[in-house]
Each structure stands twice: as C-alpha cells, then as structure tokens.
Design a protein around this motif. Structure first.
Motif, short mmCIF file in Angstrom:
data_model
loop_
_atom_site.label_atom_id
_atom_site.label_comp_id
_atom_site.label_asym_id
_atom_site.label_seq_id
_atom_site.Cartn_x
_atom_site.Cartn_y
_atom_site.Cartn_z
N MET A 93 0.84 -1.21 0.00
CA MET A 93 0.00 0.00 0.00
C MET A 93 0.87 1.26 0.00
O MET A 93 0.60 2.21 -0.73
CB MET A 93 -0.91 0.00 1.23
CG MET A 93 -1.93 1.13 1.25
SD MET A 93 -2.92 1.12 2.77
CE MET A 93 -3.62 -0.53 2.69
N PHE A 94 1.94 1.25 0.79
CA PHE A 94 2.85 2.40 0.83
C PHE A 94 3.51 2.59 -0.53
O PHE A 94 3.63 3.72 -1.02
CB PHE A 94 3.90 2.20 1.90
CG PHE A 94 4.97 3.27 1.89
CD1 PHE A 94 4.72 4.53 2.40
CD2 PHE A 94 6.22 3.02 1.34
CE1 PHE A 94 5.69 5.52 2.39
CE2 PHE A 94 7.20 4.01 1.31
CZ PHE A 94 6.93 5.25 1.84
N LEU A 95 3.93 1.50 -1.16
CA LEU A 95 4.56 1.59 -2.48
C LEU A 95 3.60 2.17 -3.51
O LEU A 95 4.01 2.94 -4.40
CB LEU A 95 5.05 0.21 -2.94
CG LEU A 95 6.25 -0.37 -2.19
CD1 LEU A 95 6.54 -1.78 -2.67
CD2 LEU A 95 7.48 0.51 -2.38
N SER A 96 2.32 1.82 -3.39
CA SER A 96 1.33 2.36 -4.33
C SER A 96 1.15 3.86 -4.13
O SER A 96 0.99 4.61 -5.10
CB SER A 96 -0.01 1.64 -4.16
OG SER A 96 -0.57 1.90 -2.88
N LEU A 97 1.21 4.32 -2.88
CA LEU A 97 1.10 5.76 -2.60
C LEU A 97 2.31 6.51 -3.15
O LEU A 97 2.18 7.59 -3.71
CB LEU A 97 0.96 5.99 -1.09
CG LEU A 97 -0.33 5.51 -0.44
CD1 LEU A 97 -0.27 5.71 1.07
CD2 LEU A 97 -1.54 6.25 -1.02
N VAL A 98 3.51 5.92 -2.98
CA VAL A 98 4.73 6.53 -3.51
C VAL A 98 4.65 6.60 -5.04
O VAL A 98 5.03 7.59 -5.66
CB VAL A 98 5.97 5.74 -3.07
CG1 VAL A 98 7.22 6.27 -3.76
CG2 VAL A 98 6.15 5.83 -1.56
#
Length: 249
Positions: A93-98
């Motif tokens: 999820m964090f990678l998708s936000l980045v």
C-alpha cells in the motif's frame, strides 16, 4: 497437500529474496533523496529563493520523502524476513502511494515546465531590479552570475534599469575578469559591456532545463514505475504465504 506445500516453499523463498533485494534498492533511493534534500537545503537555499517564496519548501519535501522511504524500506525488509501477510500488504500500500505521488509530480513538472520558467523569469527580474548586494536574493543573484558566468536576466542591459545601477553600476559578480574590472568601469554604461559576461542567466538556466527535461522525466517515470515491481512482489508473496498457512491448518 504436503507435496503442494513443498512446491510453493521454493517459490516463497525466491519471492522473499527478490523482495529483500528490491527493498534494499528502494532504501538506497530514499537515502539519495534525503541527501539531495539536505544538499538543496544547505547548498542551494539561495538559488531556490530566486524561484518563488512558495518553492522554498522543495528541500523539505525531498527530506521528508527520503526519510519515509528509508523507514518503509527497512519495514519492507523486516516484513519480508518475518513473512507477515498484513505487513506485506501494508508495504504494498505504501509503495502504491509513492508510485502515485511520483507519477503526479512527474506529470505536473513536465506539463507546467513553461509556467515554472515564467515564474523563474519574473522572480529573477524582480531580484535584479531590487538588487542591493546584501539580502538573500541579491546574494543568490551574485552566486548564480559567478558560477554560471552570466550577467543579468537576458543580458547585462537588465542592470541598467535596476535601483542599484545609478549609484554602483553593474555588480562585480558580472565581471569576466576581476583583475580587469574596476568600480569606475562598472558604472560606465559604455565601458562596462566590454568587461562583463555577455550571456544572460535566464537563457542559461532554461536551456539546461529544456535540454535535460527528457532525461529528468524518463528517470522520474522509471523510478515511479519501479514501485509497481515492489507492489507485485509484496502482493504475490503475501498471497502465497497466506495460502501456504491456510493449507497447513
């Protein structure tokens, strides 16, 4: 069912290895962003002040982004080694936000590059017109003229209409040769042009931006889409671990 678990075990090990390697590379990009942000804050603060007052937060954005990536890069390594599905999902999820943030930033920078150039031109004109050789923006103009070997906005004539010129002439930072550039020469509108740099600073800066915009955009989008690899690895590993745990029950 036991044989199926034996088949998925090497696959899980392979995915873990790939994700740990990816997380390490991701961590390195965060460290680079943090270093660039710190460098921009302490070394380029005066140059950034020339662009616009609301752009001076750029180094802080890089520092914050770099720090977040470092923390989550370590978190990704920990989640992978532990094999926790919910941690892997949080990492994905964090990678998708980045990915989304970098994509929006890259597209916005490319689309609004002409507006950025216009803002820089206006700010540089204001800095030259109100130059006093003392405040932050004036010092930034001096540093830019010395380092880029340029003078004024479009050329040295930009200084003729500044509030500084009637008393002091063209600033010494425009001198092509300091040893052959006296105070009296800089005050003389006839002699000064032969003593200073001929090219304007705006043209130098904008031509560099235009020349390297394709490379900058390519690198930005390349880094952004690399997040998709991490997302896929984290999601696949989480799915296989969950399935393997379910089969063991």
């Amino acid at each position: 069912m036991a044989s199926r678990r034996m088949e998925t075990k090497p696959l899980i090990t392979c995915l873990k290895t790939l994700l740990v390697v990816y997380s390490f590379v991701f961590w390195i990009t965060g460290a680079i962003l943090l270093a660039v942000g710190l460098w921009g804050k302490f070394m380029l603060g005066q140059y950034i002040a020339l662009i616009a007052d609301n752009s001076t937060n750029a180094p802080y954005v890089l520092i914050g982004t770099g720090t977040s990536i470092i923390v989550f890069g370590l978190f990704g390594c920990f989640a992978t080694c532990r094999g926790s599905p919910w941690m892997l999902k949080l990492y994905a999820m964090f990678l998708s936000l980045v990915f989304l943030a970098e994509l929006v930033a890259g597209v916005s920078g490319f689309i609004f590059r002409h507006e950025i150039k216009g803002t820089f031109k206006r700010s540089l004109k204001e800095a030259v017109q109100n130059y006093n050789a003392q405040d932050e923006r004036s010092l930034a103009v001096d540093n830019m003229q010395r380092s880029l070997r340029c003078c004024g906005v479009l050329n040295y004539t930009s200084w003729f209409t500044s509030i500084y010129f009637p008393i002091n002439g063209i600033p010494p930072s425009c001198c092509a040769s300091v040893s052959d550039c006296s105070f009296l020469d800089l005050r003389n509108a006839t002699i000064a042009p032969s003593k200073v740099y001929q090219q304007g600073c705006y043209e130098l800066v904008t031509s560099f931006i235009e020349t390297n915009m394709g490379i900058i955009a390519g690198v930005t989008f390349g880094i952004a889409f690399s997040q998709m690899i991490g997302m896929l690895l984290a999601c696949c590993l989480s799915r296989f671990i969950t399935a393997n745990q379910y089969e063991m029950v």
